[in-house]
Write a protein that holds these residues in place. Structure first.
Motif, PDB file in Angstrom:
ATOM      1  N   SER A 177     -11.678 -14.252  14.202  1.00  0.00           N
ATOM      2  CA  SER A 177     -11.354 -14.155  12.779  1.00  0.00           C
ATOM      3  C   SER A 177      -9.909 -14.563  12.496  1.00  0.00           C
ATOM      4  O   SER A 177      -9.530 -14.742  11.337  1.00  0.00           O
ATOM      5  CB  SER A 177     -11.609 -12.733  12.265  1.00  0.00           C
ATOM      6  N   GLU A 178      -9.106 -14.725  13.557  1.00  0.00           N
ATOM      7  CA  GLU A 178      -7.702 -15.111  13.386  1.00  0.00           C
ATOM      8  C   GLU A 178      -7.460 -16.584  13.675  1.00  0.00           C
ATOM      9  O   GLU A 178      -6.638 -17.228  13.024  1.00  0.00           O
ATOM     10  CB  GLU A 178      -6.813 -14.256  14.293  1.00  0.00           C
ATOM     11  N   THR A 290       2.068  -2.897  20.936  1.00  0.00           N
ATOM     12  CA  THR A 290       1.153  -1.759  20.944  1.00  0.00           C
ATOM     13  C   THR A 290       0.479  -1.602  19.589  1.00  0.00           C
ATOM     14  O   THR A 290       1.068  -1.889  18.545  1.00  0.00           O
ATOM     15  CB  THR A 290       1.891  -0.462  21.310  1.00  0.00           C
ATOM     16  N   ILE A 291      -0.762  -1.134  19.635  1.00  0.00           N
ATOM     17  CA  ILE A 291      -1.564  -1.004  18.423  1.00  0.00           C
ATOM     18  C   ILE A 291      -2.075   0.424  18.276  1.00  0.00           C
ATOM     19  O   ILE A 291      -2.191   1.171  19.245  1.00  0.00           O
ATOM     20  CB  ILE A 291      -2.766  -1.972  18.445  1.00  0.00           C
ATOM     21  N   ASP A 292      -2.375   0.792  17.045  1.00  0.00           N
ATOM     22  CA  ASP A 292      -2.981   2.090  16.773  1.00  0.00           C
ATOM     23  C   ASP A 292      -4.458   2.066  17.167  1.00  0.00           C
ATOM     24  O   ASP A 292      -5.061   1.001  17.337  1.00  0.00           O
ATOM     25  CB  ASP A 292      -2.860   2.433  15.289  1.00  0.00           C
ATOM     26  N   ALA A 293      -5.015   3.246  17.291  1.00  0.00           N
ATOM     27  CA  ALA A 293      -6.438   3.364  17.591  1.00  0.00           C
ATOM     28  C   ALA A 293      -6.929   4.698  17.056  1.00  0.00           C
ATOM     29  O   ALA A 293      -6.136   5.608  16.804  1.00  0.00           O
ATOM     30  CB  ALA A 293      -6.687   3.267  19.093  1.00  0.00           C
ATOM     31  N   PRO A 318      -9.791   0.523  18.993  1.00  0.00           N
ATOM     32  CA  PRO A 318      -8.508  -0.068  18.592  1.00  0.00           C
ATOM     33  C   PRO A 318      -8.537  -0.650  17.183  1.00  0.00           C
ATOM     34  O   PRO A 318      -9.588  -1.031  16.663  1.00  0.00           O
ATOM     35  CB  PRO A 318      -8.300  -1.169  19.632  1.00  0.00           C
ATOM     36  N   CYS A 319      -7.369  -0.735  16.580  1.00  0.00           N
ATOM     37  CA  CYS A 319      -7.219  -1.328  15.252  1.00  0.00           C
ATOM     38  C   CYS A 319      -7.256  -2.850  15.381  1.00  0.00           C
ATOM     39  O   CYS A 319      -6.306  -3.468  15.874  1.00  0.00           O
ATOM     40  CB  CYS A 319      -5.899  -0.882  14.626  1.00  0.00           C
ATOM     41  N   GLU A 320      -8.336  -3.463  14.936  1.00  0.00           N
ATOM     42  CA  GLU A 320      -8.495  -4.909  15.092  1.00  0.00           C
ATOM     43  C   GLU A 320      -7.538  -5.688  14.191  1.00  0.00           C
ATOM     44  O   GLU A 320      -7.135  -6.806  14.522  1.00  0.00           O
ATOM     45  CB  GLU A 320      -9.951  -5.293  14.834  1.00  0.00           C
ATOM     46  N   LYS A 321      -7.143  -5.107  13.079  1.00  0.00           N
ATOM     47  CA  LYS A 321      -6.160  -5.763  12.206  1.00  0.00           C
ATOM     48  C   LYS A 321      -4.842  -5.957  12.956  1.00  0.00           C
ATOM     49  O   LYS A 321      -4.224  -7.027  12.900  1.00  0.00           O
ATOM     50  CB  LYS A 321      -5.935  -4.934  10.943  1.00  0.00           C
ATOM     51  N   GLN A 322      -4.412  -4.919  13.682  1.00  0.00           N
ATOM     52  CA  GLN A 322      -3.159  -5.026  14.425  1.00  0.00           C
ATOM     53  C   GLN A 322      -3.296  -5.944  15.640  1.00  0.00           C
ATOM     54  O   GLN A 322      -2.338  -6.632  16.008  1.00  0.00           O
ATOM     55  CB  GLN A 322      -2.687  -3.636  14.848  1.00  0.00           C
ATOM     56  N   ILE A 323      -4.471  -5.963  16.263  1.00  0.00           N
ATOM     57  CA  ILE A 323      -4.688  -6.924  17.354  1.00  0.00           C
ATOM     58  C   ILE A 323      -4.473  -8.338  16.830  1.00  0.00           C
ATOM     59  O   ILE A 323      -3.767  -9.153  17.441  1.00  0.00           O
ATOM     60  CB  ILE A 323      -6.115  -6.800  17.942  1.00  0.00           C
TER      61      ILE A 323
END
Length: 371
Positions: A177-178, A290-293, A318-323
Motif C-alpha cells: 500500500s506504500e 520503532t512502532i506502536d502495537a 503492529p501499527c501498519e500506518k507507522q510501518i
C-alpha cells in the motif's frame, strides 16, 4: 564468586546460542563459572572455551543461574543468590502457575524492560539485563548474496516462519500500500524452516492481501516480492542476509528478545520493530525505527493448547500506518544517497551493538549477582 549456570546451551537453536553467549560473557567478565546442560533434543557437540567451562568442578558454587523454562526451575537456599533467566514469548502469565514458580528464586533476569515491569506487577523480583552477542562477527566480511531481481534496489527484508501469517500479512499490507512497481524498493521474504508448499502458501497470502487492498486493477501490477526458502538456514547464512539487506522488518507477535534484531543493527541494516520488543538501548531513530502495537487476545482454530496459549494471553498487532511511514523514510533517505545511507548505518550500528558485547553484559551480570 563461583557461579553454576544451568541451561540449554547444547541446543542447536537461537535459544542455545543465547545461553552459550551468557556463559561466555560471565567468563569474559572474570567470573569463575561452571555450566551444566539440560538437553531438550539431540545435543550438539560443543568445543573451545565452552567445553572447558563445562569440565570444571561443581564444588563450592555460591551462586546459581537457571536459564531454563519455568517448569524446570528449582528453588534452593544453598546459594547466596539463585537466579532465573526468562526469555519466553508470552506476554500475560498472571493466570498461569509461572509466577509461583518464579517466586521460588531470589530474582528473575529478563531481556526486556516491558517484561520486567509485567513480572514486577505479579510480585516477582525482576531485573532488566539484555542478552549479549559476540560482536567480533560484525567486523567480518560475509559472503555476498546474489539476488538478480533486487540489484540496484532498496531491500526491505524479513525472516519468518511460513506459519506466521499475521506478521506476514502486516508486512505485505504495509509494503504494497506504500510502494508501487515503478519505485526502486523490493521486499524479500526469507522463509525459516519452509515446507514443500511454503512458497505457494506465502504467494497465496500475498495475492489475497493485494486483492483486498484494491489499489490496482490486477494483483500482477503490484511489486512482486521475492521469496527465498532455504531448508536449513545456517548461522552464517543469517549473517549474510543481514549484511545484504537495507532494512530488517522485525514485526513479530511479542517476542521479548530478537537476536536477528541485534544482528541487523550490527551488520548495518536499520530495522523496523515494535516498541514492546526493542531493547531500550535501541530507542534511537538513528539506530532503529520503532512502532506502536496493540495487544489482541490469542485465538486458535486448533485443539486445546498449553496453559500459556489460552485466550487470556495476547499477541502483538503492529501499527501498519507507522510501518509504512518508517518504510518510506528509510527508502527516501537511501534514495538521496545510497552510499552515505549504508556507511552511516554500518558505523552507528556497530557502535551501538558494542553495548551488548560479552564483556559489557558479563560485567552487568557480575554486578547484579553481587548487588
Amino acid at each position: 564468586m563461583k557461579v553454576l549456570y544451568i541451561g540449554y546451551y547444547k541446543e542447536n537453536s537461537d535459544w542455545g546460542r543465547i545461553t552459550e553467549s551468557n556463559i561466555l560473557a560471565l567468563d569474559a567478565a572474570g567470573v569463575d563459572v561452571v555450566c551444566r546442560s539440560i538437553n531438550l533434543s539431540q545435543p550438539r557437540k560443543i568445543s573451545g572455551r565452552l567445553a572447558e567451562i563445562e569440565q570444571k568442578d561443581l564444588s563450592d558454587c555460591d551462586f546459581c543461574i537457571q536459564h531454563v523454562f519455568p517448569d524446570h526451575l528449582v528453588g534452593s537456599k544453598k546459594f547466596k543468590k539463585n537466579v532465573a533467566i526468562l526469555g519466553n514469548t508470552f506476554t500475560e502469565i498472571g493466570h498461569t502457575s509461572v509466577p509461583e514458580k518464579l517466586q521460588q528464586l531470589d530474582e528473575v533476569w529478563v531481556p526486556n524492560v516491558n517484561m520486567a515491569r509485567e513480572l514486577s506487577n505479579l510480585k516477582v523480583k525482576a531485573r532488566y539485563i539484555p542478552f549479549c552477542t559476540d560482536t567480533s562477527k560484525y567486523k567480518t566480511k560475509q559472503k555476498d548474496i546474489q539476488i538478480p531481481q533486487a540489484v540496484g534496489k532498496f531491500k526491505f527484508y524479513t525472516m519468518l516462519s511460513p506459519d506466521d501469517s499475521k506478521a506476514l500479512e502486516s508486512i505485505l499490507s504495509a509494503f504494497n500500500s506504500e510502494f508501487d512497481a515503478s519505485e526502486l524498493a523490493t521486499l524479500i521474504i526469507f522463509l525459516v524452516s519452509p515446507r514443500e508448499d511454503s512458497n505457494k502458501k506465502v504467494r497465496d497470502i500475498s495475492e489475497a492481501v493485494k486483492a483486498s487492498l484494491h489499489l490496482q486493477r490486477d494483483v500482477s501490477l503490484y511489486p512482486r516480492e521475492i521469496i527465498v526458502g532455504e531448508p536449513n538456514l545456517t548461522q552464517e547464512q543469517v549473517y549474510q542476509i543481514h549484511q545484504y539487506g537495507d532494512s530488517y522488518l522485525d514485526i513479530n507477535s511479542g517476542h521479548p528478545w530478537s537476536s536477528n534484531l541485534i544482528d541487523a543493527v550490527g551488520f548495518g541494516s536499520k530495522p523496523i520493530t515494535t516498541k514492546w520488543s526493542a531493547p531500550k538501548e535501541l530507542d534511537d531513530d538513528d539506530i532503529a525505527k520503532t512502532i506502536d502495537a496493540v495487544f489482541k487476545c490469542k485465538k486458535s482454530s486448533g485443539g486445546h493448547s498449553s496453559e500459556l496459549e489460552l485466550g487470556k494471553d495476547y499477541f502483538l498487532s503492529p501499527c501498519e500506518k507507522q510501518i509504512k511511514e518508517h518504510m518510506r523514510e528509510a527508502y527516501e533517505e537511501w534514495l538521496s544517497n545510497p552510499v552515505v545511507y549504508t556507511q552511516k548505518n554500518k558505523s552507528k550500528g556497530y557502535q551501538k551493538v558494542e553495548e551488548f558485547s560479552l564483556k559489557n553484559i558479563g560485567a552487568t551480570m557480575k554486578e547484579k549477582l553481587n548487588d
